[in-house]
Design an enzyme around this catalytic site. Sequence first.
Site, PDB file in Angstrom:
ATOM      1  CG  HIS A 292      46.039  45.665  40.350  1.00 24.66           C
ATOM      2  ND1 HIS A 292      46.219  46.868  39.699  1.00 24.66           N
ATOM      3  CD2 HIS A 292      47.046  45.581  41.268  1.00 24.66           C
ATOM      4  CE1 HIS A 292      47.272  47.490  40.202  1.00 24.66           C
ATOM      5  NE2 HIS A 292      47.790  46.726  41.148  1.00 24.66           N
TER       6      HIS A 292
ATOM      7  CG  ASP B  22      49.147  52.052  48.719  1.00 26.36           C
ATOM      8  OD1 ASP B  22      49.726  52.854  49.477  1.00 26.36           O
ATOM      9  OD2 ASP B  22      49.710  51.078  48.212  1.00 26.36           O
TER      10      ASP B  22
ATOM     11  CE  LYS C  54      52.702  50.664  45.738  1.00 27.23           C
ATOM     12  NZ  LYS C  54      51.326  50.599  45.218  1.00 27.23           N
TER      13      LYS C  54
END
Length: 397
Positions: free
Chosen positions: A117, A217, A237
């Site tokens: 990632h 998330d 976020k």
Amino acid sequence: MNNLWGIENLPYGVADTPDGGAQVVTRLGDDVIELATLANSDNMRKWARTFGHSSLNPFISQGRSSWSAARAWLQAILRDDKRKELVAAATKPLSEVTLHLPVQIADYVDFYASEQHATNVGSIFRPDGAALTPNWKHLPIGYHGRAGTVVVSGTDIVRPVGQRKGKDDPEPVFGPSVRLDIEAEVGFIVGGETEVGTRVSVDEAGDHLFGVALFNDWSARDIQAWEYVPLGPFLGKSFASTLSPWITPMEALESAKIALPTQDPQPLDYLRGDGLFGLDLQLEVRLNDTVVSTPPYKTMYWSPAQMLAHLTVNGASLRDGDLFASGTVSGDERDQRGSLLELSWSGKEPLELPDGTKRSFLEDGDTVTITATAPAPGGGRMALGEVTGTIQPARES
């Protein structure tokens, strides 16, 4: 019985009770078992008090010896033919109960533990530079999130608004996020409070790791991109993160423990020890009932024990109900990427869904569901509780 939810699994959750309260429950097949009710019937007053709460925090605060003892009691009573009637009286169909956020989240930290990632994101945002930053293989990178916006699976997600500035915008603009994304993650619930100024080693981490839950998330990539230099994620976020209603005990995942990928260069001493392990969890991400990714957790670079040790190495204390998450889980293949940012390569390669529509990022009305399985003791697979959410339009005020 549904073998994915057998007696070797027995996750913990919290569900409504007939008197309008809530208590700790477990899942067996397609049923839930009210644990305070069962403990009262079995004359186990300690467990009746422990499980008669609307969160797992009182149980989590008792520590590993109690976690093990409660699980042993529960498995023993479920295997005892003489106590079948007691179990039956405490059992309800899953379809008839409402599940709640199982833990009162104390603090929340999100890590960035997948090399795949991190490499993908670095390649997208720094195409002419190194994909990984120089510190990435020396420490588990993370940020401190907002515990108050962790919501239980099934909660609708309102599209966030905020500042953003596209590359062609002369000035920043304010409005709904147009690059709303997911992050398929694994969360770890922590117990065993520590004092400020102390730290937890990788070999002590197992005494504090209560259980595992799937985690999404949600991320507003356009808000995040404009705000995160120089201090990192904030409003992109903090609007919502979704946690499964089921916490799988670490003891249920013994058969899922595997060796970590080779860590090169070797981490500093405080990140080394005998308590390191990876987990062989197989995730699946569905967008509007279409499987778009199958991320493998077994490729994660950093161990949960290393993340917990790093989290406390500066003397930061632990509290019962702390949550830390792995960061997006991504594998080596395109269909193993755990975010739409990676799957669409920041919009350059949109996904095409069976109805002919395309997605680079989420649209209003989209539903995202993350599921996972792990090796079960004695063979076969066991399930982790799913995490799902549907995007609702931004609110005008």
